[in-house]
Design a protein around this motif. Structure first.
Motif, PDB file in Angstrom:
ATOM      1  N   ARG A 194      -9.291  -7.139  -4.722  1.00  0.00           N
ATOM      2  CA  ARG A 194      -9.498  -5.493  -4.694  1.00  0.00           C
ATOM      3  C   ARG A 194      -8.067  -4.883  -5.167  1.00  0.00           C
ATOM      4  NH1 ARG A 194     -13.095  -2.481  -2.217  1.00  0.00           N
ATOM      5  NH2 ARG A 194     -14.058  -4.176  -1.022  1.00  0.00           N
ATOM      6  N   ASP A 195      -6.903  -5.477  -4.785  1.00  0.00           N
ATOM      7  CA  ASP A 195      -5.579  -5.075  -5.297  1.00  0.00           C
ATOM      8  C   ASP A 195      -5.360  -5.750  -6.495  1.00  0.00           C
ATOM      9  OD1 ASP A 195      -5.314  -3.550  -2.871  1.00  0.00           O
ATOM     10  OD2 ASP A 195      -3.903  -4.659  -1.846  1.00  0.00           O
ATOM     11  N   ALA A 196      -5.925  -6.859  -7.009  1.00  0.00           N
ATOM     12  CA  ALA A 196      -5.260  -7.219  -8.079  1.00  0.00           C
ATOM     13  C   ALA A 196      -6.376  -6.771  -9.362  1.00  0.00           C
ATOM     14  CB  ALA A 196      -5.627  -9.056  -8.104  1.00  0.00           C
TER      15      ALA A 196
ATOM     16  N   ASN B  16     -20.455  -3.399 -16.614  1.00  0.00           N
ATOM     17  CA  ASN B  16     -19.889  -2.003 -16.992  1.00  0.00           C
ATOM     18  C   ASN B  16     -19.398  -1.303 -15.841  1.00  0.00           C
ATOM     19  OD1 ASN B  16     -19.842  -2.052 -19.963  1.00  0.00           O
ATOM     20  ND2 ASN B  16     -22.216  -1.727 -19.717  1.00  0.00           N
ATOM     21  N   LEU B  17     -19.696  -1.611 -14.712  1.00  0.00           N
ATOM     22  CA  LEU B  17     -19.234  -1.018 -13.419  1.00  0.00           C
ATOM     23  C   LEU B  17     -18.025  -1.231 -13.236  1.00  0.00           C
ATOM     24  CD1 LEU B  17     -22.202  -2.093 -11.110  1.00  0.00           C
ATOM     25  CD2 LEU B  17     -21.670   0.022 -12.029  1.00  0.00           C
ATOM     26  N   TYR B  18     -17.235  -0.364 -12.340  1.00  0.00           N
ATOM     27  CA  TYR B  18     -15.687  -0.254 -12.150  1.00  0.00           C
ATOM     28  C   TYR B  18     -15.733  -1.538 -10.715  1.00  0.00           C
ATOM     29  CZ  TYR B  18     -14.663   3.801 -14.628  1.00  0.00           C
ATOM     30  OH  TYR B  18     -14.616   4.614 -15.876  1.00  0.00           O
ATOM     31  N   PRO B  19     -14.440  -2.008 -10.757  1.00  0.00           N
ATOM     32  CA  PRO B  19     -14.460  -3.008  -9.851  1.00  0.00           C
ATOM     33  C   PRO B  19     -14.747  -2.601  -8.242  1.00  0.00           C
ATOM     34  CG  PRO B  19     -12.587  -3.092 -11.266  1.00  0.00           C
ATOM     35  CD  PRO B  19     -13.277  -2.012 -11.563  1.00  0.00           C
ATOM     36  N   TYR B  20     -14.376  -1.316  -7.998  1.00  0.00           N
ATOM     37  CA  TYR B  20     -14.624  -1.047  -6.869  1.00  0.00           C
ATOM     38  C   TYR B  20     -16.240  -0.416  -6.411  1.00  0.00           C
ATOM     39  CZ  TYR B  20     -14.292   3.617  -8.884  1.00  0.00           C
ATOM     40  OH  TYR B  20     -14.541   4.653 -10.175  1.00  0.00           O
TER      41      TYR B  20
ATOM     42  N   SER C 294     -19.476  -5.982  -5.079  1.00  0.00           N
ATOM     43  CA  SER C 294     -19.208  -6.410  -3.739  1.00  0.00           C
ATOM     44  C   SER C 294     -18.080  -7.366  -3.766  1.00  0.00           C
ATOM     45  CB  SER C 294     -20.594  -7.316  -3.446  1.00  0.00           C
ATOM     46  OG  SER C 294     -20.491  -8.406  -4.334  1.00  0.00           O
ATOM     47  N   GLY C 295     -17.551  -7.931  -2.741  1.00  0.00           N
ATOM     48  CA  GLY C 295     -16.389  -8.538  -2.756  1.00  0.00           C
ATOM     49  C   GLY C 295     -16.546  -9.896  -3.458  1.00  0.00           C
ATOM     50  N   GLY C 296     -17.522 -10.456  -3.589  1.00  0.00           N
ATOM     51  CA  GLY C 296     -17.805 -11.659  -4.132  1.00  0.00           C
ATOM     52  C   GLY C 296     -17.916 -11.558  -5.812  1.00  0.00           C
ATOM     53  N   GLN C 297     -18.436 -10.405  -6.260  1.00  0.00           N
ATOM     54  CA  GLN C 297     -18.291 -10.152  -7.507  1.00  0.00           C
ATOM     55  C   GLN C 297     -16.977  -9.714  -8.021  1.00  0.00           C
ATOM     56  OE1 GLN C 297     -21.165  -6.887  -7.195  1.00  0.00           O
ATOM     57  NE2 GLN C 297     -22.870  -8.215  -7.834  1.00  0.00           N
ATOM     58  N   MET C 298     -16.297  -9.166  -7.197  1.00  0.00           N
ATOM     59  CA  MET C 298     -14.985  -8.586  -7.800  1.00  0.00           C
ATOM     60  C   MET C 298     -14.284 -10.049  -7.730  1.00  0.00           C
ATOM     61  SD  MET C 298     -13.561  -5.576  -5.683  1.00  0.00           S
ATOM     62  CE  MET C 298     -14.716  -5.133  -4.147  1.00  0.00           C
ATOM     63  N   GLN C 299     -14.429 -10.845  -6.823  1.00  0.00           N
ATOM     64  CA  GLN C 299     -13.665 -12.374  -7.060  1.00  0.00           C
ATOM     65  C   GLN C 299     -14.085 -12.835  -8.431  1.00  0.00           C
ATOM     66  OE1 GLN C 299     -10.931 -12.939  -6.648  1.00  0.00           O
ATOM     67  NE2 GLN C 299     -10.539 -14.083  -4.786  1.00  0.00           N
TER      68      GLN C 299
END
Lengths: 255, 261
Positions: free
Chosen positions: B91-93, B136-140, B143-148
């Motif tokens: 999330r912070d990266a 095209n979605l923003y990271p936030y 889901s957590g797994g998708q972000m990673q």
């Protein structure tokens, strides 16, 4: 359920209605002399009339113009300076005391000083309001940069991004949410100081001038309606910034 | 102090770490530390709390300065080497002001790659990671797994020689851990990217590893540098096989020995 939701939407109206009721009650119960407080209906009617006749516009626009100039000057100086200070902690620490000191000094205390420098002019009012706003804006932009997420900067570093691009692509963007807070506070601060300056630094127009003039001749309806217009202006500016903040800094509070 | 000149590496070594020193406020963490990371292999780093696992990969990746010593990648210095880094806190990266797609494309765009090439490279990664969600979605908005997943894709985008991963699974649920573990294995096998993974989960550490680096308490030394050559690709069922269990048990035994030491 649906009815309930509709009722929920009406909740924000309760406060203003309660205030108007209290206002009427104070008059009914004769807690305050009517000469000090006109009835709410008459005050609102007076306000509507001053818009219909156009009587208030010259003052309203004079205040908006001064606030805008002061805010524009403060932004142009404050944001870049804040970002430079924020990205160099040593420079920031060396001027931190000055910023905090003058940020804590009520800017109205400096009005006489500014009068010595600028005389009783429009420039004086704009200068003092800009001075008040620039410190708030600068301080917030600097903190926005200083509190940038270290991980994001590190991520850019591991990608081999050159320093100047890390500054532009990461630090600048990271500081935006906090910068917007500063801008919102800055515009409110500029308005406060402009109103005060219009009251006490010989002025021929502006809402501050209108309020104090009305008070001098005991035109309470005009005084209260001008106060309400000033309040609405401040509220409107704040709202404008909140909305643009939400649009531009869409990630604020979410990431 | 040793260098790679007086302590040569084996053939097939990618990263040579020689004479590495690091102290924090006078407390010695690493003292004349030497390590070889084999090319194209996955090295899992495991050890007691505070032994400096993350510090080690942060020093090798240049995020943390070393007091003294030498780190070379195929004999080159870090600034001549393309690396990737996957952070524990995705999330912070990630950059929340860019879409997920733009996050992945960012290092490519900044390296001056043409638009078409950037798009082709991102498409390649989308295929490799079988992405089914909207980039095209923003990271936030993910889901957590998708972000990673997005942050791993971003780290792999410039075709790094070596990928550093600092506890990449620790904030993920089991399902996502299995998925990302499999995708990392696939990326390693298909591109030959070297990986250094810090993990606090022994099963994750052993699953991906070709070598398991077990560290001691401070001052940190190598307790054992196990070789685990179970055939790849490994599947989720591999963890129940005798070979896997044996290595995991051995690693655990060494870990516990070091805990008591």
């Amino acid at each position: 359920m649906n009815n309930k939701e509709h009722l929920q939407k009406l909740l924000p109206l309760i406060g203003p209605i309660a205030l108007l009721l209290l206002w009427s009650l104070i008059l009914e119960a004769k807690w305050v002399k009517p000469i000090l407080l006109p009835p709410p209906g008459a005050t609102l009617a007076y306000m509507a009339d001053s818009f219909m006749s156009g009587a208030i516009f010259s003052d309203l626009f004079a205040t908006i113009k001064r606030t805008f100039y002061a805010f524009a000057i403060a932004t142009v100086l404050g944001v870049p300076l804040g970002i430079i200070l924020g990205s160099n902690e040593k420079i920031y620490r060396s001027v931190e005391f000055l910023i905090d000191f003058f940020r804590s000094t009520p800017s109205s205390a400096l009005i006489p000083l500014f009068m010595l420098i600028f005389g009783i002019t429009d420039i004086n009012k704009i200068a003092i309001a800009a001075f008040a706003a620039v410190l708030v804006i600068l301080f917030n932009s600097a903190y926005g940069v200083m509190n940038a997420k270290k991980t994001r900067v590190n991520a850019a570093k591991t990608m081999g991004i050159p320093t100047r691009y890390i500054f532009k692509d990461v630090l600048l963007m990271e500081s935006l949410p906090q910068t917007f807070v500063g801008l919102r506070m800055g515009v409110s601060m500029a308005l406060v100081i402009v109103i005060v300056a219009e009251m006490f630094i010989g002025s021929e127009n502006g809402l501050g001038h209108r309020i104090i003039d009305a008070q001098q001749v005991f035109n309470v309806k005009e005084m209260y309606s001008s106060i309400l217009v000033t309040g609405a202006l401040g509220y409107g500016l704040n709202l404008l910034f909140l909305i643009s903040e939400k649009r531009i800094v869409h990630w604020g509070g979410k990431a | 102090m040793s260098t790679v000149l007086d302590l040569p590496a084996e053939i097939g070594t990618h990263v040579t770490i020689r004479g590495l020193d690091k102290s924090f406020n006078g407390a010695v963490l690493y003292d004349n530390f030497n390590l070889d990371i084999p090319k194209g292999k996955i090295v899992s780093i495991f050890g007691p709390n505070g032994c400096g696992k993350s510090t080690l990969i942060n020093m090798v990746s240049g995020l943390m300065p070393i007091d003294s010593g030498e780190v070379l990648f195929d004999g080159k210095t870090l600034d001549k080497t393309t690396i990737g880094y996957v952070f524990q806190n995705y999330r912070d990266a990630l950059f929340p002001w860019m879409s997920s797609w733009d996050n992945i494309a960012y290092p490519l765009k900044r390296s001056g790659m043409s638009k078409e090439k950037v798009k082709a490279r991102v498409d390649e990664l989308v295929t490799l990671f079988e992405i089914k969600f909207n980039l095209n979605l923003y990271p936030y908005e993910l889901s957590g797994g998708q972000m990673q997943t997005v942050s791993i894709m971003r780290a792999l985008a410039p075709n790094p020689e070596i990928l550093f991963l600092d506890e990449p699974f620790s904030a993920l649920d089991f399902e996502m851990t299995l998925f990302i573990r499999a995708k990392l294995q696939e990326a390693n096998l298909s591109t030959g990217v070297t990986m250094m993974i810090v993990s606090h989960d022994l099963e994750d550490a052993v699953f991906l590893a070709d070598r398991i680096l077990l560290l001691t308490r401070r001052p940190t030394r190598i307790a054992e540098y196990l070789t685990f050559d179970m055939a790849k690709p490994r599947s989720p069922e591999s963890v129940s096989e005798a070979e896997f269990i044996k290595t995991k048990a051995l690693a655990l035994e060494i870990f516990q020995r070091e805990m008591r030491a």
